[in-house]
Design a protein around this motif. Sequence first.
Motif, mmCIF file in Angstrom:
data_model
loop_
_atom_site.group_PDB
_atom_site.id
_atom_site.type_symbol
_atom_site.label_atom_id
_atom_site.label_comp_id
_atom_site.label_asym_id
_atom_site.label_seq_id
_atom_site.Cartn_x
_atom_site.Cartn_y
_atom_site.Cartn_z
ATOM 1 N N GLU A 1 0.824 -1.207 0.000
ATOM 2 C CA GLU A 1 0.000 0.000 0.000
ATOM 3 C C GLU A 1 0.859 1.259 0.000
ATOM 4 O OE1 GLU A 1 -2.640 -0.137 3.254
ATOM 5 O OE2 GLU A 1 -3.821 -1.819 2.493
ATOM 6 N N GLN A 2 2.130 1.121 0.329
ATOM 7 C CA GLN A 2 3.016 2.279 0.364
ATOM 8 C C GLN A 2 3.610 2.606 -1.006
ATOM 9 O OE1 GLN A 2 5.092 0.703 4.191
ATOM 10 N NE2 GLN A 2 5.461 2.895 4.144
ATOM 11 N N PHE B 1 4.294 6.012 -0.003
ATOM 12 C CA PHE B 1 3.252 6.518 0.882
ATOM 13 C C PHE B 1 3.501 6.079 2.327
ATOM 14 C CE2 PHE B 1 1.319 6.180 -3.321
ATOM 15 C CZ PHE B 1 0.797 7.459 -3.471
ATOM 16 N N ASN C 1 2.555 4.790 5.931
ATOM 17 C CA ASN C 1 1.478 3.904 6.383
ATOM 18 C C ASN C 1 0.698 4.545 7.529
ATOM 19 O OD1 ASN C 1 2.552 3.115 9.004
ATOM 20 N ND2 ASN C 1 4.037 1.855 7.912
ATOM 21 N N PRO C 2 -0.538 4.083 7.756
ATOM 22 C CA PRO C 2 -1.423 4.715 8.753
ATOM 23 C C PRO C 2 -0.839 4.773 10.161
ATOM 24 C CG PRO C 2 -2.686 3.290 7.317
ATOM 25 C CD PRO C 2 -1.251 3.054 6.974
ATOM 26 N N VAL D 1 1.515 7.644 10.249
ATOM 27 C CA VAL D 1 0.750 8.886 10.121
ATOM 28 C C VAL D 1 0.158 9.283 11.467
ATOM 29 C CG1 VAL D 1 -1.359 9.895 9.159
ATOM 30 C CG2 VAL D 1 0.201 8.648 7.671
ATOM 31 N N ASN E 1 -2.734 10.644 2.572
ATOM 32 C CA ASN E 1 -2.673 9.882 3.827
ATOM 33 C C ASN E 1 -2.671 10.773 5.066
ATOM 34 O OD1 ASN E 1 -2.660 7.572 2.337
ATOM 35 N ND2 ASN E 1 -0.655 6.847 2.999
ATOM 36 N N GLU F 1 -6.312 11.951 7.450
ATOM 37 C CA GLU F 1 -6.423 11.693 8.879
ATOM 38 C C GLU F 1 -6.634 12.988 9.652
ATOM 39 O OE1 GLU F 1 -6.844 9.925 12.443
ATOM 40 O OE2 GLU F 1 -6.884 8.999 10.451
ATOM 41 N N CYS G 1 -6.735 12.374 -4.163
ATOM 42 C CA CYS G 1 -6.775 13.017 -2.850
ATOM 43 C C CYS G 1 -8.056 13.821 -2.680
ATOM 44 C CB CYS G 1 -5.552 13.915 -2.677
ATOM 45 S SG CYS G 1 -5.452 14.715 -1.063
ATOM 46 N N ARG H 1 -10.912 11.477 -2.248
ATOM 47 C CA ARG H 1 -10.827 10.813 -0.937
ATOM 48 C C ARG H 1 -11.347 11.717 0.170
ATOM 49 N NH1 ARG H 1 -5.058 8.439 1.294
ATOM 50 N NH2 ARG H 1 -5.794 7.520 3.256
#
Length: 222
Positions: A3-4, A18, A20-21, A24, A51, A55, A99, A102
Amino acid sequence: MSEQVKSRQRVQDHGEVFTNPREVNAMLDMVKQETGRIDSRFLEPACGNGNFIAEVLRRKLAVVAVRYRKSAGEYCRYAFVAVASIYGVDILADNVAECRERLLGIVKDEAHKVLKAAPDQQFIDAISYVLKKNILCGDALTMKDAAGEPITFAEWSVVTGDKVKRRDYLLSELLEGSGTKRGDQMGLFQSGWEYDEEIDGLIPSAVREYPLDNWWEVSRRG
């Protein structure tokens, strides 16, 4: 593929990886007080598909929900303020489009939970317009947009009631002035700068100012 990473080629061409959560959230927890302020401004200069700012938006909307869930009008107004305080730049157009979509999806989902119904089209149109102005395709290093023009961001300030004031600023001038305190020595061409209480510093004069509008009508002036 992780996912990154979207593709090895994008990593080679743009260094695109990217966050990761977990990372973040750990980093945002370090500025938790600011992520809990509805109008605190955030800029992600290499936002990817969002990302970090996704959040940030979730955290802000959670505060809006707690404070204003009893009034649909107040909820929508402060959800607008939350979105209007978030900015992003990315060099890849597909990331920018993803983005924006999203963030809009987050707003729709959270509003539906609070309002117990789909938000009205005026609200969605206003949010979509702000995202178009706040999430831009460009290079934060050169401070130029995809067309080669200076990156320009809109500042949205709720002045009174539902009235919003829009002022446009050059990113290059905003960054040049950040951290300069009132009373510090200013450059030769900075005589038009003004003091901003929120950042306790000097900001440049706007390159364009717009008349007051209701927040749901911000798209009227282009």
